[in-house]
Each structure stands twice: as structure tokens, then as C-alpha cells.
Write an enzyme that holds these catalytic residues in place. Structure first.
Site, mmCIF file in Angstrom:
data_model
loop_
_atom_site.group_PDB
_atom_site.id
_atom_site.type_symbol
_atom_site.label_atom_id
_atom_site.label_comp_id
_atom_site.label_asym_id
_atom_site.label_seq_id
_atom_site.Cartn_x
_atom_site.Cartn_y
_atom_site.Cartn_z
ATOM 1 N N GLN A 109 -4.618 -1.744 9.907
ATOM 2 C CA GLN A 109 -4.444 -3.040 9.236
ATOM 3 C C GLN A 109 -5.015 -4.149 10.132
ATOM 4 O O GLN A 109 -4.605 -4.307 11.283
ATOM 5 C CB GLN A 109 -2.955 -3.280 8.933
ATOM 6 C CG GLN A 109 -2.688 -4.504 8.100
ATOM 7 C CD GLN A 109 -3.312 -4.449 6.695
ATOM 8 O OE1 GLN A 109 -3.183 -3.455 5.982
ATOM 9 N NE2 GLN A 109 -4.020 -5.498 6.309
ATOM 10 N N LYS B 85 0.842 -1.205 0.000
ATOM 11 C CA LYS B 85 0.000 0.000 0.000
ATOM 12 C C LYS B 85 0.870 1.246 0.000
ATOM 13 O O LYS B 85 0.611 2.217 -0.708
ATOM 14 C CB LYS B 85 -0.937 -0.006 1.223
ATOM 15 C CG LYS B 85 -2.073 -1.004 1.090
ATOM 16 C CD LYS B 85 -2.827 -1.227 2.387
ATOM 17 C CE LYS B 85 -3.827 -2.369 2.217
ATOM 18 N NZ LYS B 85 -4.487 -2.777 3.463
ATOM 19 N N ASP C 45 -11.141 3.198 4.525
ATOM 20 C CA ASP C 45 -11.603 1.824 4.298
ATOM 21 C C ASP C 45 -13.130 1.763 4.241
ATOM 22 O O ASP C 45 -13.694 0.768 3.801
ATOM 23 C CB ASP C 45 -11.116 0.900 5.432
ATOM 24 C CG ASP C 45 -9.792 0.236 5.098
ATOM 25 O OD1 ASP C 45 -9.540 0.001 3.912
ATOM 26 O OD2 ASP C 45 -9.017 -0.036 6.037
#
Ligand code: NDP
Length: 284
Positions: free
Chosen positions: A97, A53, A120
Site C-alpha cells: 500500500q 480491499k 498491481d
């Protein structure tokens, strides 16, 4: 044999478009989009995801930083970090994460991320906006799936879409996005009976199950569009999807491979949400 949907190619093109937009935003406003990735513990898979990422951010001109907490870090330590990132003007996206260690409550942490930085799309405010048909940050994997269908000019409106899987990360949100695009959506799960009778009705079939090669050729009809979200690690180290690619691709009109299908789109859409967040911050 159906046409293979090349997620790698579409993701690359999407990231290039994002890079151009990032440069334009910087030129016009001086703002550089920033993403903070928070990693707790030393899960090797999570470390690889975060590294990928960050690499994608760098290529798109997006600033990124990584915060590594030890696996023994307390929940309050993590919440303190989240609070600081919420207040940091250089950061437009915060990525926690997952999975988090067991002693930390995932829901508590995810709801403490500012909904304006929740790239997200997991915060209940953003889930609510998405369900209401007005997403602020559409969840990355589902949004990547819609983009793949659009880039390949695959019609969604009026089609019968069957989604196998009802997780909060993939199954439910992709069902909502397909519904908003006027598909008739059926959601299946482990108690659906008989599954095959439902999957055979699909014009578009999304498999988000987490079981290697679960969807077989006898479960689909000729001409179906198949989107395979699954990422399964086989004992020999190879990756495979939730769809038996060899058999199903003979009947499908379009199909995503694993790897190289949905996977690369997830990161591209994360960058897209981070850019969107930076743009929204100029309106605040
Ligand atoms: P979850 O384990 O959270 O959900 C799996 C879903 O599949 C559940 O709803 C479950 O039903 C359903 N299911 C399990 N067994 C069956 C069965 N026998 N028949 C019908 N339905 C079944 O997984 P995720 O949604 O998080 O992920 C799904 C897959 O996608 C995984 O392989 C994951 O690695 C991959 N993934 C890939 C991403 C990408 O970027 N490409 C991103 C996220 C995930 P029930 O609810 O009844 O238990």
C-alpha cells in the site's frame, strides 16, 4: 445530458463473476487465491483502502491477510517480509500500500515483489509486458477503465483518445491499453499548450490529474465520452473528480461520476489480477 457510467454496478457484477471463478478454481484444483496487503505506518486513508480491499476479497472467496509494520520499520525489515511473501505458496498477490514512509525507497521495494505476484502491475517486468501489448497483470485502474468502456459497448478502435495525466499508475498505462485497442492516443500533462485545443479533439477523454473540476465544458466537444479518474477531497469533506461534472455532462455522450465511477473498478480489477495469478500458478 449524457448517460452516466455506473462503475458501482459494473464493479459489483465483475466481483460476482470473479467469485464464481474463484469457487470453480477451488473445486477443480483445491487452490484458493490469496492476497497479502502490506501496510507501513498508520496513514488513515491507506488503512481504509486496505480494509476495503480485504472486505472485497472476503466477498469473492479470496483469502487475504494484512501485514502492518510500524512507521519506523526499516527498509530491510520490509524487504524481509516481501521475501517471505514471495515464497509463501498460499499468497498469489502482494500489495504494497502506497505511499511508503520517506525513509523507504518505493522503487526498491516494488522491484523486490515477485513479478509473478505483482497484482498491481508495478514491477518493471510487468510494465514491460504491458507496454509490449502482452500484459500479465494489467494495472488495476487503467484496466477498470477499459472494462467500463467495454461493458457500455463504447467503441475504442479508431477513436481519438486524449489522456490528461502521465503518471506511472494511471496516465501512462491507460494510454498504452487504449493504444493496444487501436485508439489514436494523445497524452497531455502540465506543460501541454494549449491544453484545451487538444482536449477538444477527444472522442474519449480520460482525466487523471488530481485537480478538482479541472476539465470544464469549454474544453470538450459535443458527444465526448468522459472518464474521470480524479479523487479530490474538498475542504467540506466531499469528494469530487477532475471533471466539472455539471457542465461537462451536458455535452458528453457518456460520463463517469465521482464517486461511483472508476473508483470501484480499481478494487474489482485487483481481485481479477489475484485470481489470474492463482490460475497462472497452476501452470507453473
Ligand atoms: P499524479 O499527481 O501522479 O499525476 C497527475 C498528472 O496530471 C501529471 O502527469 C501532471 O503533469 C498532470 N497535471 C497536473 N496539473 C496539470 C495541468 N494543469 N494541466 C495538465 N496536466 C496536469 O496523479 P495520479 O495519476 O496518481 O492520480 C491522478 C488522480 O487520479 C488523483 O486525483 C488520484 O487521487 C486519482 N486516482 C484515482 C484512482 C481510482 O481508483 N479512481 C487510482 C489512482 C489515482 P506533469 O507530469 O507534467 O506533472
Amino acid at each position: 445530458m449524457g448517460e452516466i457510467i455506473d462503475g458501482k454496478k459494473v464493479a459489483k457484477k465483475t466481483r460476482e463473476e470473479i467469485a464464481r471463478d474463484v469457487a470453480k478454481l477451488k473445486e477443480e484444483t483445491g487452490i484458493v487465491p490469496g492476497l497479502a496487503a502490506v501496510l507501513v505506518g498508520d496513514n488513515p486513508a491507506s488503512q481504509i483502502y486496505v480494509r476495503n480491499k480485504r472486505k472485497a476479497c472476503a466477498e469473492a472467496g479470496i483469502y487475504s491477510e494484512e501485514h502492518n509494520l510500524s512507521k519506523n520499520a526499516s527498509e530491510s525489515e520490509l524487504l524481509e517480509l516481501v521475501k517471505n511473501l514471495n515464497n509463501d505458496d498460499n499468497i498469489h498477490g502482494i500489495l504494497i500500500q502506497l505511499p511508503l514512509p520517506e525513509h523507504i525507497n518505493e522503487t526498491t521495494v516494488l522491484t523486490r515483489v515477485s513479478p509473478l505476484k505483482d497484482v498491481d502491475g508495478f514491477h518493471p517486468h510487468n510494465v514491460g509486458l504491458m507496454v509490449a501489448g502482452n500484459p500479465r497483470f494489467p494495472p488495476c485502474t487503467p484496466n477498470g477503465i477499459i472494462r467500463l468502456l467495454d461493458v457500455y459497448d463504447i467503441p475504442i478502435e479508431g477513436k481519438r483518445a486524449v489522456v490528461v495525466g502521465r503518471s506511472n499508475i494511471v496516465g501512462k498505462p491507460v494510454s498504452m491499453l487504449l493504444l493496444h485497442r487501436h485508439a489514436t492516443v494523445t497524452i497531455c500533462h502540465s506543460r501541454t499548450k494549449p491544453l484545451k485545443e487538444v482536449t477538444k479533439t477527444a472522442d474519449i477523454l480520460v482525466a487523471a490529474i488530481g485537480r478538482p473540476r479541472f476539465i470544464t465544458a469549454d474544453m470538450v466537444t459535443e458527444g465526448v465520452v468522459v472518464i474521470d479518474v480524479g479523487i479530490n477531497h474538498l475542504p467540506d469533506g466531499k469528494l469530487t473528480g477532475d471533471v466539472d461534472f455539471e457542465g461537462v455532462s451536458e455535452k458528453a455522450s457518456y460520463i463517469t461520476p465521482v464517486p461511483g465511477g472508476v473508483g470501484p473498478m480499481t478494487i474489482a480489477m485487483l481481485l481479477w489480477n489475484t485470481l489470474r495469478s492463482a490460475k497462472l500458478s497452476t501452470l507453473a
